[in-house]
Scaffold this active site. Structure first.
Site, short mmCIF file in Angstrom:
data_model
loop_
_atom_site.label_atom_id
_atom_site.label_comp_id
_atom_site.label_asym_id
_atom_site.label_seq_id
_atom_site.Cartn_x
_atom_site.Cartn_y
_atom_site.Cartn_z
N TYR A 154 8.48 3.58 4.93
CA TYR A 154 7.02 3.50 5.13
C TYR A 154 6.34 2.91 3.89
O TYR A 154 5.28 2.29 3.97
CB TYR A 154 6.46 4.88 5.50
CG TYR A 154 5.12 4.81 6.20
CD1 TYR A 154 4.96 4.08 7.37
CD2 TYR A 154 4.00 5.47 5.69
CE1 TYR A 154 3.74 4.01 8.02
CE2 TYR A 154 2.78 5.41 6.32
CZ TYR A 154 2.65 4.68 7.49
OH TYR A 154 1.44 4.61 8.11
N LYS A 161 -2.29 4.78 3.08
CA LYS A 161 -2.78 5.90 3.90
C LYS A 161 -3.25 7.06 3.02
O LYS A 161 -4.22 7.74 3.35
CB LYS A 161 -1.70 6.38 4.88
CG LYS A 161 -1.31 5.36 5.94
CD LYS A 161 -2.48 4.92 6.79
CE LYS A 161 -2.02 4.11 8.00
NZ LYS A 161 -3.16 3.47 8.70
P1 NAD Z 1 -1.17 -2.25 16.48
O1 NAD Z 1 -0.34 -3.35 15.93
O2 NAD Z 1 -1.31 -2.18 17.93
O3 NAD Z 1 -2.62 -2.26 15.81
C1 NAD Z 1 -2.85 -2.70 14.49
C2 NAD Z 1 -4.13 -3.49 14.55
O4 NAD Z 1 -4.52 -3.88 13.21
C3 NAD Z 1 -4.00 -4.77 15.37
O5 NAD Z 1 -4.96 -4.78 16.40
C4 NAD Z 1 -4.29 -5.88 14.37
O6 NAD Z 1 -5.00 -6.97 14.95
C5 NAD Z 1 -5.18 -5.13 13.38
N1 NAD Z 1 -5.30 -5.84 12.10
C6 NAD Z 1 -4.32 -6.11 11.19
N2 NAD Z 1 -4.83 -6.88 10.19
C7 NAD Z 1 -6.15 -7.07 10.48
C8 NAD Z 1 -7.20 -7.79 9.87
N3 NAD Z 1 -7.02 -8.50 8.73
N4 NAD Z 1 -8.43 -7.77 10.43
C9 NAD Z 1 -8.66 -7.09 11.58
N5 NAD Z 1 -7.69 -6.40 12.24
C10 NAD Z 1 -6.46 -6.41 11.69
O7 NAD Z 1 -0.52 -0.91 15.89
P2 NAD Z 1 -0.99 0.62 15.93
O8 NAD Z 1 0.23 1.41 15.67
O9 NAD Z 1 -1.79 0.87 17.15
O10 NAD Z 1 -1.87 0.74 14.63
C11 NAD Z 1 -3.20 1.22 14.64
C12 NAD Z 1 -3.44 2.18 13.48
O11 NAD Z 1 -2.70 3.38 13.70
C13 NAD Z 1 -2.99 1.65 12.13
O12 NAD Z 1 -3.91 2.09 11.13
C14 NAD Z 1 -1.67 2.36 11.93
O13 NAD Z 1 -1.28 2.47 10.57
C15 NAD Z 1 -2.02 3.70 12.53
N6 NAD Z 1 -0.90 4.59 12.85
C16 NAD Z 1 0.11 4.15 13.64
C17 NAD Z 1 1.14 5.00 13.94
C18 NAD Z 1 2.28 4.55 14.81
O14 NAD Z 1 3.35 5.19 14.77
N7 NAD Z 1 2.12 3.51 15.58
C19 NAD Z 1 1.16 6.32 13.46
C20 NAD Z 1 0.11 6.73 12.67
C21 NAD Z 1 -0.93 5.86 12.36
#
Ligand code: NAD
Length: 256
Positions: A154, A161
């Site tokens: 990670y 985070k």
């Molecule tokens: P995802 O890839 O579907 O979403 C990530 C989003 O970030 C995308 O829509 C992308 O377009 C956007 N993004 C990246 N760079 C950008 C920029 N410069 N400007 C605007 N948008 C931008 O993945 P996800 O897992 O749904 O991620 C969403 C959030 O959840 C993130 O913060 C991620 O760290 C967090 N998260 C994910 C998990 C997991 O296991 N998937 C767990 C905990 C937290």
């Protein structure tokens, strides 16, 4: 229908697997009207199709790494649809080549870019929020347990985070006077585009499922419904919190 009569912005839908898609589904089911941002033209058509599925049409371009795109997006939303009652920030980025192996190999460029997109962008969103949320409301961002304890691969995202979680507390303090509450959801692992960039992600999913008191991984709906609660009036006394939606994983030290 706890969101009836509320309008809000969802930032971070990339596709139907996105956590933000699950959040939008829950918010819509609870009666909210939604506006979406798209990172770039490359995503815009797909997000427009997703927005249409929710009966919405407003998709505004916003690459949070670029100066002025957040305030310009908010100005466009204010002009096109009016004020907002809530904002969901579900955005993160790191070079995936650095989400494998040792954290100490992180490059300066990716450290700064990951912090900028995954953490600073939330500060910028919150700075401009009072203008478009004159009646107060709720803002939610997404974090992960890797901010608290070491999770293999990670790496730099954990640092981003941790900073994001601290910023939630400072931003909640800053925005309290505007009646705006700021919280984060610490979501359990869920297979998405961003998550697939983390090395050996399927092992993390498997480990957390086995460790979980509920014996399963979280779903988009688990996260979406908690987010709806956190931006609704039902959570009117909650701000500056990191709410774990992880089927209890973070509460378990040892499990046989
Ligand atoms: P995802 O890839 O579907 O979403 C990530 C989003 O970030 C995308 O829509 C992308 O377009 C956007 N993004 C990246 N760079 C950008 C920029 N410069 N400007 C605007 N948008 C931008 O993945 P996800 O897992 O749904 O991620 C969403 C959030 O959840 C993130 O913060 C991620 O760290 C967090 N998260 C994910 C998990 C997991 O296991 N998937 C767990 C905990 C937290």
């Amino acid at each position: 229908m706890i969101m009836q009569g509320k309008r809000g912005l969802v930032m971070g839908v990339a596709n139907k697997f996105s956590i933000a898609y699950g959040i939008a589904s829950s918010l819509r089911a609870q009666g909210a009207d939604l506006v979406f941002t798209a990172q770039s033209d490359r995503f815009k058509d797909k997000i427009a199709d997703i927005a249409a599925e929710f009966g919405e049409h407003e998709v505004v371009l916003c690459d949070v790494s670029k100066d002025d795109e957040v305030p310009s997006a908010f100005e466009k939303i204010a002009k096109d649809v009016g004020t907002l009652d809530f904002i969901v920030h579900s955005i993160a980025f790191s070079d995936k080549n650095e989400l494998v192996g040792k954290y100490c190999n992180t490059s300066r460029a990716n450290f700064l870019n990951a912090m900028n997109i995954s953490c600073y962008s939330f500060t910028e969103v919150c700075r401009h929020a009072p203008n478009i949320m004159p009646n107060g409301g709720g803002i939610v961002t997404m974090t992960y347990y890797g901010a608290e304890k070491v999770v293999p691969n990670y790496n730099v995202m954990a640092l981003a985070k941790s900073a994001l979680e601290t910023s939630v507390r400072y931003l909640a303090s800053d925005l309290g006077e505007f009646g705006i509450r700021v919280n984060a959801i610490s979501a359990g692992p869920i297979k998405t585009l961003a998550a697939s960039g983390v090395g050996e992600f399927s092992k993390i999913l498997d480990f957390e499922r086995r460790r979980s008191p509920l014996g399963r991984n979280v779903t988009q709906q688990d996260i979406g419904d908690t987010c709806s609660f956190l931006v609704s009036d039902l959570s009117s006394g909650i701000t500056g919190e990191i709410v774990h939606v992880d089927c209890g994983c973070s509460t378990v030290g040892v499990k046989f």
